[in-house]
Design an enzyme around this catalytic site. Structure first.
Site, PDB file in Angstrom:
ATOM      1  N   TYR A 108       6.699   9.385   0.908  1.00  0.00           N
ATOM      2  CA  TYR A 108       7.415   8.259   1.506  1.00  0.00           C
ATOM      3  C   TYR A 108       7.858   8.550   2.932  1.00  0.00           C
ATOM      4  O   TYR A 108       8.046   7.629   3.716  1.00  0.00           O
ATOM      5  CB  TYR A 108       8.671   7.928   0.686  1.00  0.00           C
ATOM      6  CG  TYR A 108       8.456   6.951  -0.438  1.00  0.00           C
ATOM      7  CD1 TYR A 108       7.589   7.252  -1.474  1.00  0.00           C
ATOM      8  CD2 TYR A 108       9.131   5.736  -0.472  1.00  0.00           C
ATOM      9  CE1 TYR A 108       7.403   6.372  -2.514  1.00  0.00           C
ATOM     10  CE2 TYR A 108       8.952   4.846  -1.512  1.00  0.00           C
ATOM     11  CZ  TYR A 108       8.094   5.162  -2.531  1.00  0.00           C
ATOM     12  OH  TYR A 108       7.919   4.284  -3.550  1.00  0.00           O
ATOM     13  N   LYS A 158       2.210  17.189 -10.695  1.00  0.00           N
ATOM     14  CA  LYS A 158       0.740  17.182 -10.810  1.00  0.00           C
ATOM     15  C   LYS A 158       0.263  18.549 -10.333  1.00  0.00           C
ATOM     16  O   LYS A 158      -0.522  18.669  -9.380  1.00  0.00           O
ATOM     17  CB  LYS A 158       0.173  16.018  -9.967  1.00  0.00           C
ATOM     18  CG  LYS A 158      -1.303  15.753 -10.157  1.00  0.00           C
ATOM     19  CD  LYS A 158      -1.645  15.139 -11.510  1.00  0.00           C
ATOM     20  CE  LYS A 158      -3.149  14.993 -11.673  1.00  0.00           C
ATOM     21  NZ  LYS A 158      -3.544  14.581 -13.041  1.00  0.00           N
ATOM     22  N   ASP A 184       0.284  12.200 -15.371  1.00  0.00           N
ATOM     23  CA  ASP A 184      -0.530  11.256 -16.159  1.00  0.00           C
ATOM     24  C   ASP A 184      -0.151  11.345 -17.635  1.00  0.00           C
ATOM     25  O   ASP A 184      -0.008  10.327 -18.330  1.00  0.00           O
ATOM     26  CB  ASP A 184      -2.033  11.488 -15.929  1.00  0.00           C
ATOM     27  CG  ASP A 184      -2.451  12.947 -16.062  1.00  0.00           C
ATOM     28  OD1 ASP A 184      -1.571  13.840 -16.118  1.00  0.00           O
ATOM     29  OD2 ASP A 184      -3.667  13.200 -16.107  1.00  0.00           O
ATOM     30  N   ASP A 202       9.010   6.660  -8.472  1.00  0.00           N
ATOM     31  CA  ASP A 202       8.924   5.210  -8.250  1.00  0.00           C
ATOM     32  C   ASP A 202       8.148   4.570  -9.395  1.00  0.00           C
ATOM     33  O   ASP A 202       8.576   3.587  -9.997  1.00  0.00           O
ATOM     34  CB  ASP A 202       8.225   4.950  -6.907  1.00  0.00           C
ATOM     35  CG  ASP A 202       8.076   3.463  -6.625  1.00  0.00           C
ATOM     36  OD1 ASP A 202       9.060   2.725  -6.837  1.00  0.00           O
ATOM     37  OD2 ASP A 202       6.973   3.048  -6.208  1.00  0.00           O
ATOM     38  N   ASP A 207       9.714   2.448 -12.977  1.00  0.00           N
ATOM     39  CA  ASP A 207       9.353   1.065 -13.359  1.00  0.00           C
ATOM     40  C   ASP A 207       8.794   1.041 -14.782  1.00  0.00           C
ATOM     41  O   ASP A 207       9.095   0.161 -15.572  1.00  0.00           O
ATOM     42  CB  ASP A 207       8.303   0.468 -12.408  1.00  0.00           C
ATOM     43  CG  ASP A 207       8.931  -0.390 -11.315  1.00  0.00           C
ATOM     44  OD1 ASP A 207      10.098  -0.127 -10.958  1.00  0.00           O
ATOM     45  OD2 ASP A 207       8.260  -1.313 -10.822  1.00  0.00           O
TER      46      ASP A 207
HETATM   47  C1  IPM Z   1      12.259   1.106  -5.571  1.00  0.00           C
HETATM   48  C2  IPM Z   1      11.374   0.182  -4.780  1.00  0.00           C
HETATM   49  C3  IPM Z   1      11.250   0.743  -3.378  1.00  0.00           C
HETATM   50  C4  IPM Z   1      10.576   2.100  -3.471  1.00  0.00           C
HETATM   51  C5  IPM Z   1      10.501  -0.166  -2.381  1.00  0.00           C
HETATM   52  C6  IPM Z   1      11.130  -1.542  -2.316  1.00  0.00           C
HETATM   53  C7  IPM Z   1      10.412   0.449  -1.018  1.00  0.00           C
HETATM   54  O1  IPM Z   1      10.143   0.024  -5.400  1.00  0.00           O
HETATM   55  O2  IPM Z   1      13.433   1.256  -5.198  1.00  0.00           O
HETATM   56  O3  IPM Z   1      11.781   1.659  -6.561  1.00  0.00           O
HETATM   57  O4  IPM Z   1       9.346   2.189  -3.514  1.00  0.00           O
HETATM   58  O5  IPM Z   1      11.297   3.083  -3.525  1.00  0.00           O
HETATM   59 MG    MG Z   2       9.998   0.978  -7.273  1.00  0.00          MG
END
Ligand code: IPM
Ligand code: MG
Length: 358
Positions: free
Chosen positions: A139, A190, A222, A246, A250
């Site tokens: 990032y 990884k 993975d 990230d 999710d």
């Molecule tokens: C998160 C989001 C952010 C990230 C984006 C909006 C830049 O997906 O906070 O997980 O990738 O960190």
């Molecule tokens: Mg995210």
């Protein structure tokens, strides 16, 4: 002199302003706070041409805590590398406030277990925490274009890995104290392919040796993605680098079927202000309709009170009120299954305030 905590509110874009306004009502009900509302994200691009101004970053740094709604939306989507993007505001805050540890707890609310895409017996007893490194890796590495090629660089130092590993071991120990049982950390990398991951594994192993009361295992990313859907309840604290975190956070969030419920905390050095925000995004498709689910923002406010302001009892009151309201069957549209009746942002906020008042 007023010594009430100073909270910067960054409502942001999409549903952000609605859910942050609801959280402000909640906090005003709980106690005395000094609020300072500022623009960040697409709304700041529209006003100032950049997603985060120096003034707003300075206000955040000088505060006791920052509560954020969400940023972004189709209005600002672009692939032009020179155009400003709302997400730059978020990344600028993370770097500018030194928020290297992102904590995303995943625990399905008892009333919502049936909303999970997984079978109830698979999701039952899931209670995990993703600790994501937030200011390093790909990032923030060097990136660019050269003719028809592009590159992004992933870099980690021993210090960066060490401090996030320590944060994860501390969090795991804390969770075990609260719940009983062993403290456990799963480190995800990884290491069979990436050099940064081999450094990661080496350093996390050393930190693990210094914390022998905490069990440590290593998983390749993975495999971790697969195990998270097949045996989510076996995980306790997961620690991983920025990009893997990230993605896995999710995935973990969706295990519960209610992304609209999940809070997060981004923390820096001891004593420095943290940033608290719901995990869901700005949901521009439902913005302005009064139907946004404010509960993840309420739970983020609870994390702010607990981790940022030392007000654990008020945090507990928020969490109990949210569980009670769900237990009574109130649902915003994102939480409802077919046939269930739904309420809007104001109604569910009113119901949480009533619970808090009792
Ligand atoms: C998160 C989001 C952010 C990230 C984006 C909006 C830049 O997906 O906070 O997980 O990738 O960190
Ligand atoms: Mg995210």
């Amino acid at each position: 002199m007023n010594d009430a905590p100073r909270i910067v509110l960054l409502p942001g874009d999409g549903i952000g302003p609605e859910i942050v306004a609801a959280a402000r009502r909640l906090l005003e009900e709980l106690g005395d706070y000094r609020f300072n509302e500022q623009l960040m994200g697409g709304c700041s691009i529209d006003e100032h041409g950049v997603a985060l101004t120096e003034d707003v970053l300075a206000a955040c740094r000088e505060s006791d805590a920052v509560l954020l709604g969400a940023v972004g939306g189709p209005k600002w989507d672009t692939t032009d590398p020179d155009a400003p993007r709302p997400e730059q505001g978020l990344l600028g805050l993370r770097k500018g406030m030194g928020l290297y540890a992102n904590l995303r707890p995943v625990r399905p609310s008892p009333a919502l277990v049936s909303a999970s895409p997984l079978r109830p017996e698979v999701i039952a007893n899931t209670d995990l925490l993703v600790v994501r490194e937030l200011t390093g890796g790909i990032y923030f590495g060097q990136s660019g274009r050269d003719g028809d090629t592009a590159h992004d660089t992933c870099e980690y130092s021993v210090d960066e890995v060490e401090r996030i590993a320590r944060a994860a071991f501390d969090a795991a120990r804390h969770r075990a104290e609260g719940r009983g049982g062993d403290a456990r950390v799963t480190s995800v990398d990884k290491a069979n392919v990436l050099e940064t991951s081999r450094l990661w594994r080496e350093v996390v192993t050393q930190v693990g040796d210094a914390n022998p009361d905490v069990q440590l295992e290593h998983l390749l990313v993975d495999n971790a993605a697969m195990q998270l859907v097949s045996r989510p309840s076996d995980f306790d604290t997961i620690v991983t680098e920025n990009l893997f975190g990230d993605i896995l956070s999710d995935e973990s969030a969706m295990l519960t079927g209610s992304l609209g419920m999940l809070p997060s905390a981004s923390l820096g050095a001891d004593g420095a202000p943290g940033l608290f925000e719901p995990v869901h995004g700005s949901a521009p498709d439902i913005a302005g309709q009064g139907v946004a689910n404010p509960l993840a923002t309420f739970l983020s406010a609870a994390m702010m009170l607990r981790h940022g302001l030392g007000q654990a009892d008020r945090a507990g009151r928020i969490e109990a009120a949210v569980d009670a309201v769900l237990g009574r069957g109130l649902r915003t549209p994102d939480l409802a299954t077919a046939g269930e009746s739904t309420v809007g942002t104001d109604e569910i906020t009113d119901a949480v305030l009533v619970e808090i008042g009792q």
